[in-house]
Design an enzyme around this catalytic site. Structure first.
Site, PDB file in Angstrom:
ATOM      1  N   ASP A 173     -65.471  49.429   9.827  1.00  0.00           N
ATOM      2  CA  ASP A 173     -64.383  48.808   9.071  1.00  0.00           C
ATOM      3  C   ASP A 173     -63.526  49.925   8.486  1.00  0.00           C
ATOM      4  O   ASP A 173     -63.983  50.657   7.603  1.00  0.00           O
ATOM      5  CB  ASP A 173     -64.923  47.916   7.955  1.00  0.00           C
ATOM      6  CG  ASP A 173     -63.850  47.020   7.355  1.00  0.00           C
ATOM      7  OD1 ASP A 173     -62.748  47.550   7.060  1.00  0.00           O
ATOM      8  OD2 ASP A 173     -64.088  45.815   7.178  1.00  0.00           O
ATOM      9  N   ALA A 233     -65.542  34.906  15.064  1.00  0.00           N
ATOM     10  CA  ALA A 233     -64.341  35.226  14.277  1.00  0.00           C
ATOM     11  C   ALA A 233     -63.153  34.423  14.775  1.00  0.00           C
ATOM     12  O   ALA A 233     -62.866  33.330  14.274  1.00  0.00           O
ATOM     13  CB  ALA A 233     -64.063  36.721  14.343  1.00  0.00           C
ATOM     14  N   ASP A 258     -68.381  31.411  19.697  1.00  0.00           N
ATOM     15  CA  ASP A 258     -68.013  30.194  18.960  1.00  0.00           C
ATOM     16  C   ASP A 258     -66.511  29.932  18.989  1.00  0.00           C
ATOM     17  O   ASP A 258     -66.076  28.841  18.653  1.00  0.00           O
ATOM     18  CB  ASP A 258     -68.485  30.319  17.499  1.00  0.00           C
ATOM     19  CG  ASP A 258     -68.212  29.076  16.691  1.00  0.00           C
ATOM     20  OD1 ASP A 258     -68.628  27.975  17.118  1.00  0.00           O
ATOM     21  OD2 ASP A 258     -67.576  29.187  15.617  1.00  0.00           O
ATOM     22  N   GLU A 263     -58.158  26.960  22.678  1.00  0.00           N
ATOM     23  CA  GLU A 263     -58.999  25.914  22.099  1.00  0.00           C
ATOM     24  C   GLU A 263     -58.249  24.590  22.098  1.00  0.00           C
ATOM     25  O   GLU A 263     -57.078  24.554  21.707  1.00  0.00           O
ATOM     26  CB  GLU A 263     -59.422  26.298  20.676  1.00  0.00           C
ATOM     27  CG  GLU A 263     -60.339  27.507  20.640  1.00  0.00           C
ATOM     28  CD  GLU A 263     -60.890  27.838  19.248  1.00  0.00           C
ATOM     29  OE1 GLU A 263     -60.575  27.092  18.295  1.00  0.00           O
ATOM     30  OE2 GLU A 263     -61.636  28.815  19.122  1.00  0.00           O
ATOM     31  N   HIS A 282     -66.299  26.171  18.118  1.00  0.00           N
ATOM     32  CA  HIS A 282     -65.701  26.606  16.854  1.00  0.00           C
ATOM     33  C   HIS A 282     -66.353  25.889  15.664  1.00  0.00           C
ATOM     34  O   HIS A 282     -65.706  25.198  14.886  1.00  0.00           O
ATOM     35  CB  HIS A 282     -64.190  26.348  16.850  1.00  0.00           C
ATOM     36  CG  HIS A 282     -63.447  27.245  15.906  1.00  0.00           C
ATOM     37  ND1 HIS A 282     -62.168  27.676  16.126  1.00  0.00           N
ATOM     38  CD2 HIS A 282     -63.807  27.807  14.713  1.00  0.00           C
ATOM     39  CE1 HIS A 282     -61.766  28.439  15.125  1.00  0.00           C
ATOM     40  NE2 HIS A 282     -62.739  28.532  14.264  1.00  0.00           N
ATOM     41  N   ALA A 285     -67.449  27.175  10.561  1.00  0.00           N
ATOM     42  CA  ALA A 285     -67.246  26.628   9.210  1.00  0.00           C
ATOM     43  C   ALA A 285     -67.666  25.170   9.104  1.00  0.00           C
ATOM     44  O   ALA A 285     -67.408  24.531   8.079  1.00  0.00           O
ATOM     45  CB  ALA A 285     -65.774  26.767   8.818  1.00  0.00           C
TER      46      ALA A 285
END
Length: 533
Positions: A173, A233, A258, A263, A282, A285
């Site tokens: 990062d 992500a 995912d 999509e 997806h 969440a």
């Protein structure tokens, strides 16, 4: 009361929060054309709430103009939002970056375990009536090296959970220090080293111009033979064709995905037919708890934005932490009012704005004060909305140079903001502070003036001589104009002086000329400031 249009599914708790304060309509899954028509109908909408399917671009923003001021995104990702177009239009974009952290981290670990233990394949085999225990020998997470690309909120949560499985954790990062990574049980390394060393690689970066295609042919070729790759992500970060080829020829042992570049997942996606994959639609969440948290968090951000406060999770405007906002808010309004006053007193064009933050206020990020000052300065002289979202952009386009400095010296004030407009002898310099939460002027071009910055104000420059204050007061009284407060200041005895006269009634052109005709008056101007809240 504002009007809010909710265009995608949001948790009931979030809808209830919005509807308890403003007029809120829920119109889900409208075709693109119908949504554009809905945004333009009637008097328009102040806020639009979306999730991850609606494309908020220049066409949509044009359809919603001029009323739309906020777009609330009920997710962490904003890749479906044209942030440049929203910024140009002065539309604030807010999201909910923390509500799905736990869900996404847990889903990452679930996919990791499902992939290494071959759980989906074993389940499918058993349902076919087979009992092939020997075909599904898996691998443990313990003592394997996990490489996390992107150590943000979700990446950190994954790192902590991986450490509990006794994994060795590497992280890449560019925005973190080694010390910050270590606080979350991760060792910070460069991306090339991570790709070479990691047994399991998981991606947790946003989709931006810089990260699109970040994991391509070269990066996949650099990975350890037999490594596995996860993406929970955003689709588009991983080159799906290159990944499928690596899985097909056995260079990678598996992948858990995912999110996809298209999509819903395209019927001809190369990942559909390759072996050793776990694919989910997806779901990162998709827990009841996360959706509830995301809906409430997004609604809170929208309500703050509609109330005139830049919320903590504003994506395209200077944000203010909740604990800082009460201390900073009066100075943000001070910056706006100082700029409005300076603009009206200025005698000509200006290309330089200088701001100095003195005393305690200098310890905070001055961006919210700067953008408020720019909005106060520029909005009346342009045909577009100017606010915290696009003030910097509009200033650049108009060739306005901005200078900011901080200093500890603010005596006798705890905090002082000084605004200087222009340069040379024509420049105007104002300083102000906050008294009891209200913006107050402290000085104007060297004259000490203690006055609240609100309402109609008569500002005079005159010679310090007997009778001037009385003569101006008499002129105002004859016209039926009541004085609410008067501040008088001079640079020296019998020298230059200034009056700052707040009045309750309008001052017309004829009365202003009468004031200018008073013996000893050098100049007189009327300025209009926002009323007190």
């Amino acid at each position: 009361m504002a009007r809010i249009l909710i265009a995608e599914p949001v948790a009931p708790a979030g809808i209830d929060l919005l509807a308890g304060v403003h007029e809120t309509a829920v119109r889900l899954n409208l075709p693109r054309g119908e949504l554009l028509e809905a945004l333009a109908e009637g008097s328009g909408w102040d806020a639009l709430v979306v999730r991850s399917q609606t494309r908020v671009d220049a066409d949509l923003l044009d359809a919603a103009a001029p009323r739309l001021s906020v777009v609330g995104v009920a997710s962490v990702g904003t890749d479906r939002i044209d942030l440049a177009a929203a910024t140009r239009a002065g539309v604030m974009v807010v999201n909910a970056p923390t509500g799905n952290t736990i869900a996404a981290a847990e889903h990452t670990l679930a996919l990791m375990l499902a992939l290494l233990r071959q759980i989906p394949a074993a389940d499918a085999s058993l349902r076919r009536g087979e009992w092939e225990r020997g075909s599904f020998t898996g691998a443990e997470l313990r003592h394997r090296t996990l490489g996390i690309i992107g150590l943000g909120k979700i990446g950190k949560a994954v790192a902590r959970r991986a450490a509990a499985f006794e994994m060795r954790v590497l992280a890449h990062d560019p925005y973190l220090t080694a010390e910050q990574a270590a606080e979350h049980s991760a060792k910070l390394v460069g991306l090339p080293e991570l790709l070479v060393r990691a047994d399991v690689i998981t991606v947790h970066v946003p989709l931006t111009a810089q990260t699109r295609g970040m994991i391509g042919v070269a990066q996949i070729d650099a990975m350890k033979h037999g490594a596995v790759l996860l993406n929970v992500a955003r689709g588009g970060i991983v080159d799906e064709t290159a990944l499928a080829a690596a899985l097909r020829d056995g260079r990678l042992a598996g992948a858990a995905i995912d999110v996809f570049s298209t999509e819903p997942m395209a019927t001809d996606s190369p990942l559909r037919e390759v072996p050793h994959t776990v694919l989910t639609p997806h779901l990162g969440a998709s827990t009841a708890e996360a959706q509830g948290r995301v809906g409430v968090e997004m609604a809170e951000q929208v309500l703050l934005a509609l109330s005139g406060i830049t919320p903590p999770y504003a994506v395209n405007a200077p944000s203010v932490a909740l604990e800082v906002a009460p201390r900073l808010r009066p100075f943000v309004e001070l910056g706006r009012r100082l700029a409005i006053l300076a603009r009206q007193l200025s005698s000509g064009p200006y290309d330089l704005l200088s701001l100095t933050y003195a005393g305690e206020i200098g310890a905070y990020d001055g961006a919210p004060i700067r953008t408020a000052a720019l909005a106060g300065l520029l909005e009346p002289v342009t045909d577009q909305r100017v606010n915290a979202v696009n003030a910097d952009l509009v200033a650049r386009e108009r060739g306005l140079t901005i200078s900011e400095t901080t200093t500890d010296a603010a005596d006798p004030f705890a905090s002082l903001v000084t605004l200087r407009l222009g340069e040379g002898p024509e420049a105007i310099t104002l300083s102000g502070s906050a008294a009891h939460g209200r913006p107050h002027l402290a000085s104007l071009d060297g004259f000490a003036i203690d006055a609240e910055l609100s309402g109609t104000v008569l500002v005079t420059r005159h010679h310090d001589q007997p009778g001037i204050v009385g003569a101006v007061g008499t002129a105002l009284a004859h016209a039926g104009v009541n004085i609410s407060s008067l501040e008088l200041s001079r640079l020296s005895a019998a020298g230059e002086a200034m009056m700052f006269v707040s009045v309750d009634d309008p001052i017309g052109a004829e009365l202003l000329e009468a004031v200018r005709g008073v013996d000893g008056i050098v100049d007189a101007q009327v300025v209009e400031l926002p009323a007190s809240d």
